[in-house]
Write an enzyme that holds these catalytic residues in place. Sequence first.
Site, PDB file in Angstrom:
ATOM      1  N   ALA A  93       0.853  -1.200   0.118  1.00  0.00           N
ATOM      2  CA  ALA A  93      -0.048   0.068  -0.035  1.00  0.00           C
ATOM      3  C   ALA A  93       0.811   1.217  -0.047  1.00  0.00           C
ATOM      4  O   ALA A  93       0.452   2.346   0.535  1.00  0.00           O
ATOM      5  CB  ALA A  93      -1.008   0.051   1.039  1.00  0.00           C
ATOM      6  N   ARG A 124       1.618   2.742  -2.521  1.00  0.00           N
ATOM      7  CA  ARG A 124       1.198   3.634  -3.623  1.00  0.00           C
ATOM      8  C   ARG A 124       0.215   3.123  -4.275  1.00  0.00           C
ATOM      9  O   ARG A 124      -0.276   1.730  -3.969  1.00  0.00           O
ATOM     10  CB  ARG A 124       2.385   3.906  -4.570  1.00  0.00           C
ATOM     11  CG  ARG A 124       2.777   2.428  -5.431  1.00  0.00           C
ATOM     12  CD  ARG A 124       3.836   2.623  -6.284  1.00  0.00           C
ATOM     13  NE  ARG A 124       4.110   1.697  -7.236  1.00  0.00           N
ATOM     14  CZ  ARG A 124       5.315   1.459  -8.162  1.00  0.00           C
ATOM     15  NH1 ARG A 124       6.226   2.409  -8.139  1.00  0.00           N
ATOM     16  NH2 ARG A 124       5.041   0.535  -8.806  1.00  0.00           N
ATOM     17  N   ASN A 173      -2.938  -7.036  -1.493  1.00  0.00           N
ATOM     18  CA  ASN A 173      -2.778  -6.403  -2.775  1.00  0.00           C
ATOM     19  C   ASN A 173      -1.387  -6.361  -3.400  1.00  0.00           C
ATOM     20  O   ASN A 173      -1.186  -6.009  -4.508  1.00  0.00           O
ATOM     21  CB  ASN A 173      -3.279  -4.867  -2.454  1.00  0.00           C
ATOM     22  CG  ASN A 173      -2.806  -3.853  -3.480  1.00  0.00           C
ATOM     23  OD1 ASN A 173      -3.695  -3.526  -4.275  1.00  0.00           O
ATOM     24  ND2 ASN A 173      -1.729  -3.090  -3.165  1.00  0.00           N
ATOM     25  N   SER A 223      -7.086 -10.319 -11.209  1.00  0.00           N
ATOM     26  CA  SER A 223      -6.879  -9.209 -12.405  1.00  0.00           C
ATOM     27  C   SER A 223      -7.657 -10.125 -13.634  1.00  0.00           C
ATOM     28  O   SER A 223      -7.798 -11.222 -13.642  1.00  0.00           O
ATOM     29  CB  SER A 223      -5.311  -9.554 -12.742  1.00  0.00           C
ATOM     30  OG  SER A 223      -5.019  -8.667 -13.867  1.00  0.00           O
ATOM     31  N   TYR A 260       2.507 -13.466 -14.711  1.00  0.00           N
ATOM     32  CA  TYR A 260       1.579 -12.513 -13.979  1.00  0.00           C
ATOM     33  C   TYR A 260       0.232 -13.307 -14.004  1.00  0.00           C
ATOM     34  O   TYR A 260      -0.506 -13.312 -13.021  1.00  0.00           O
ATOM     35  CB  TYR A 260       1.513 -11.324 -14.725  1.00  0.00           C
ATOM     36  CG  TYR A 260       0.711 -10.427 -13.978  1.00  0.00           C
ATOM     37  CD1 TYR A 260       0.943  -9.571 -12.853  1.00  0.00           C
ATOM     38  CD2 TYR A 260      -0.654 -10.222 -14.371  1.00  0.00           C
ATOM     39  CE1 TYR A 260       0.270  -8.815 -12.317  1.00  0.00           C
ATOM     40  CE2 TYR A 260      -1.455  -9.377 -14.033  1.00  0.00           C
ATOM     41  CZ  TYR A 260      -1.038  -8.535 -12.824  1.00  0.00           C
ATOM     42  OH  TYR A 260      -1.969  -7.661 -12.023  1.00  0.00           O
ATOM     43  N   ALA A 297      -0.690 -16.260 -14.645  1.00  0.00           N
ATOM     44  CA  ALA A 297      -0.769 -17.776 -13.661  1.00  0.00           C
ATOM     45  C   ALA A 297      -0.984 -17.223 -12.408  1.00  0.00           C
ATOM     46  O   ALA A 297      -1.626 -18.055 -11.761  1.00  0.00           O
ATOM     47  CB  ALA A 297       0.476 -18.576 -14.159  1.00  0.00           C
ATOM     48  N   THR A 298      -0.179 -16.578 -12.003  1.00  0.00           N
ATOM     49  CA  THR A 298      -0.327 -16.325 -10.189  1.00  0.00           C
ATOM     50  C   THR A 298      -1.522 -15.731 -10.091  1.00  0.00           C
ATOM     51  O   THR A 298      -2.032 -15.958  -8.892  1.00  0.00           O
ATOM     52  CB  THR A 298       0.766 -15.364  -9.735  1.00  0.00           C
ATOM     53  OG1 THR A 298       1.044 -14.216 -10.688  1.00  0.00           O
ATOM     54  CG2 THR A 298       1.994 -16.059  -9.770  1.00  0.00           C
ATOM     55  N   LYS A 299      -1.998 -14.815 -10.861  1.00  0.00           N
ATOM     56  CA  LYS A 299      -3.338 -14.239 -10.680  1.00  0.00           C
ATOM     57  C   LYS A 299      -4.457 -15.226 -10.932  1.00  0.00           C
ATOM     58  O   LYS A 299      -5.442 -15.227 -10.002  1.00  0.00           O
ATOM     59  CB  LYS A 299      -3.721 -13.041 -11.697  1.00  0.00           C
ATOM     60  CG  LYS A 299      -2.826 -11.734 -11.200  1.00  0.00           C
ATOM     61  CD  LYS A 299      -2.945 -11.279 -10.011  1.00  0.00           C
ATOM     62  CE  LYS A 299      -1.939  -9.873  -9.640  1.00  0.00           C
ATOM     63  NZ  LYS A 299      -2.118  -9.600  -8.393  1.00  0.00           N
TER      64      LYS A 299
HETATM   65  N1  LIG Z   1      -2.990  -1.285 -12.383  1.00  0.00           N
HETATM   66  C1  LIG Z   1      -3.773  -2.223 -12.699  1.00  0.00           C
HETATM   67  O1  LIG Z   1      -4.430  -2.158 -13.806  1.00  0.00           O
HETATM   68  C2  LIG Z   1      -4.030  -3.671 -11.979  1.00  0.00           C
HETATM   69  C3  LIG Z   1      -5.221  -4.472 -12.872  1.00  0.00           C
HETATM   70  C4  LIG Z   1      -5.331  -5.833 -12.118  1.00  0.00           C
HETATM   71  C5  LIG Z   1      -4.525  -6.059 -11.083  1.00  0.00           C
HETATM   72  N2  LIG Z   1      -3.699  -5.226 -10.490  1.00  0.00           N
HETATM   73  C6  LIG Z   1      -3.159  -5.599  -8.944  1.00  0.00           C
HETATM   74  O2  LIG Z   1      -3.550  -4.855  -8.288  1.00  0.00           O
HETATM   75  C7  LIG Z   1      -2.359  -4.774  -7.187  1.00  0.00           C
HETATM   76  C8  LIG Z   1      -1.804  -3.217  -7.247  1.00  0.00           C
HETATM   77  O3  LIG Z   1      -1.452  -2.832  -8.272  1.00  0.00           O
HETATM   78  P1  LIG Z   1      -0.939  -1.293  -8.747  1.00  0.00           P
HETATM   79  O4  LIG Z   1      -1.253  -1.017  -9.990  1.00  0.00           O
HETATM   80  O5  LIG Z   1      -1.316  -0.563  -7.394  1.00  0.00           O
HETATM   81  O6  LIG Z   1       0.518  -1.546  -8.815  1.00  0.00           O
HETATM   82  P2  LIG Z   1       1.792  -0.630  -8.294  1.00  0.00           P
HETATM   83  O7  LIG Z   1       2.953  -1.290  -8.777  1.00  0.00           O
HETATM   84  O8  LIG Z   1       1.652   0.722  -8.419  1.00  0.00           O
HETATM   85  O9  LIG Z   1       1.797  -0.870  -6.727  1.00  0.00           O
HETATM   86  C9  LIG Z   1       2.067  -2.294  -6.104  1.00  0.00           C
HETATM   87  C10 LIG Z   1       2.869  -1.991  -4.625  1.00  0.00           C
HETATM   88  O10 LIG Z   1       3.045  -3.429  -4.041  1.00  0.00           O
HETATM   89  C11 LIG Z   1       4.381  -3.447  -3.710  1.00  0.00           C
HETATM   90  N3  LIG Z   1       4.911  -4.499  -3.520  1.00  0.00           N
HETATM   91  C12 LIG Z   1       5.472  -5.238  -4.563  1.00  0.00           C
HETATM   92  N4  LIG Z   1       6.067  -6.492  -3.988  1.00  0.00           N
HETATM   93  C13 LIG Z   1       5.869  -6.408  -2.708  1.00  0.00           C
HETATM   94  C14 LIG Z   1       6.349  -7.466  -1.703  1.00  0.00           C
HETATM   95  N5  LIG Z   1       7.059  -8.450  -2.084  1.00  0.00           N
HETATM   96  N6  LIG Z   1       6.255  -7.097  -0.516  1.00  0.00           N
HETATM   97  C15 LIG Z   1       5.560  -5.971  -0.038  1.00  0.00           C
HETATM   98  N7  LIG Z   1       5.078  -4.933  -1.111  1.00  0.00           N
HETATM   99  C16 LIG Z   1       5.355  -5.284  -2.388  1.00  0.00           C
HETATM  100  C17 LIG Z   1       4.903  -2.327  -4.341  1.00  0.00           C
HETATM  101  O11 LIG Z   1       6.384  -1.640  -3.746  1.00  0.00           O
HETATM  102  C18 LIG Z   1       4.152  -1.333  -4.708  1.00  0.00           C
HETATM  103  O12 LIG Z   1       4.001  -0.434  -3.839  1.00  0.00           O
HETATM  104  C19 LIG Z   1      -1.398  -5.653  -7.678  1.00  0.00           C
HETATM  105  O13 LIG Z   1      -1.527  -6.887  -7.206  1.00  0.00           O
HETATM  106  C20 LIG Z   1      -1.898  -5.741  -8.983  1.00  0.00           C
HETATM  107  O14 LIG Z   1      -1.383  -6.812  -9.647  1.00  0.00           O
HETATM  108  C21 LIG Z   1      -3.554  -4.011 -11.018  1.00  0.00           C
END
Ligand SMILES: NC(=O)c1ccc[n+]([C@@H]2O[C@H](COP(=O)([O-])OP(=O)(O)OC[C@H]3O[C@@H](n4cnc5c(N)ncnc54)[C@H](O)[C@@H]3O)[C@@H](O)[C@H]2O)c1
Length: 250
Positions: free
Chosen positions: A12, A14, A86, A143, A157, A159-161
């Site tokens: 969280a 960002r 998240n 996702s 990505y 596969a994990t989702k």
């Molecule tokens: N943005 C999209 O369009 C979208 C679509 C589908 C799913 N998602 C999912 O939503 C979630 C958030 O996406 P976002 O767009 O805000 O991504 P983002 O990259 O802006 O933020 C992800 C945050 O997770 C943190 N993070 C990553 N690996 C970590 C770890 N091992 N331990 C602790 N923190 C960790 C990062 O430092 C970052 O702050 C993700 O799981 C992403 O796969 C995003």
Amino acid sequence: MLKGKTALITGAGRGIGRAIALELARAGVNIAVNDYNVPNETVELVRNEGVRSQGYGADVSDFQAVSQMVEQIVQDFGGIDILINNAGISPKHDGRKHHLYEMDPAEWQKVVDINLNGAFYCTRYVAPIMMANKWGRIVNLGSMAARVFSPVAGIHYCATKAGVLGLTRVSAGELAPYNILVNAIAPGRIDSEMTRAAGEEANKAILSTIPLNKYGTVEDVAKTVKFLVSEENGYIVGAVIDINGGRAML
Ligand SMILES: NC(=O)c1ccc[n+]([C@@H]2O[C@H](COP(=O)([O-])OP(=O)(O)OC[C@H]3O[C@@H](n4cnc5c(N)ncnc54)[C@H](O)[C@@H]3O)[C@@H](O)[C@H]2O)c1
């Protein structure tokens, strides 16, 4: 009533995670904010909403770090009522994914460790706390890429989702008897640093496939999460909620 409850939101620092933290904070939820490094900026923003907040730097792919973080949060807040899995990554190389036939196995492993194992570890250590309380809400970030082929997201990505959706169903079935409601959301294209990394050209091509003709916002996702974790949701269990502007109607 969400007021006075405690939520742990991973990743969280960002993006979507931060937006969820702020949305829940506005509903009176105290927030334990996780990211790789202590996410001071999010903590500050959350506190400005008038609730308690503390930052926890921990890599969710390290189960010992997750276990210690959960223990510390229980000491600091007295419990955990809501978990939002998240944290996630979607590696790109100059804005594009590596295809399966060129992918470094180490990159595959890293994505599995964070996106799938991370969600499992957090659920594994938080669930017993919720079970003792006979109340809990968990939302996992899946996702759209878990449900249909994605030209921009790598095989790791997707596969994990998809794995996260499986994890959601088992957690939902096993935890529902304890009044813990587990669900997943499946966002499509949400404007965030993660999706901007795919580059303008790829994002424009995607825009033309979205009936609503716009990307989603992090707030669109946060509002759905708030509904799922609130008392307004009394009967949605093990569901996958699509948030994609009509791009994939499943
Ligand atoms: N943005 C999209 O369009 C979208 C679509 C589908 C799913 N998602 C999912 O939503 C979630 C958030 O996406 P976002 O767009 O805000 O991504 P983002 O990259 O802006 O933020 C992800 C945050 O997770 C943190 N993070 C990553 N690996 C970590 C770890 N091992 N331990 C602790 N923190 C960790 C990062 O430092 C970052 O702050 C993700 O799981 C992403 O796969 C995003």
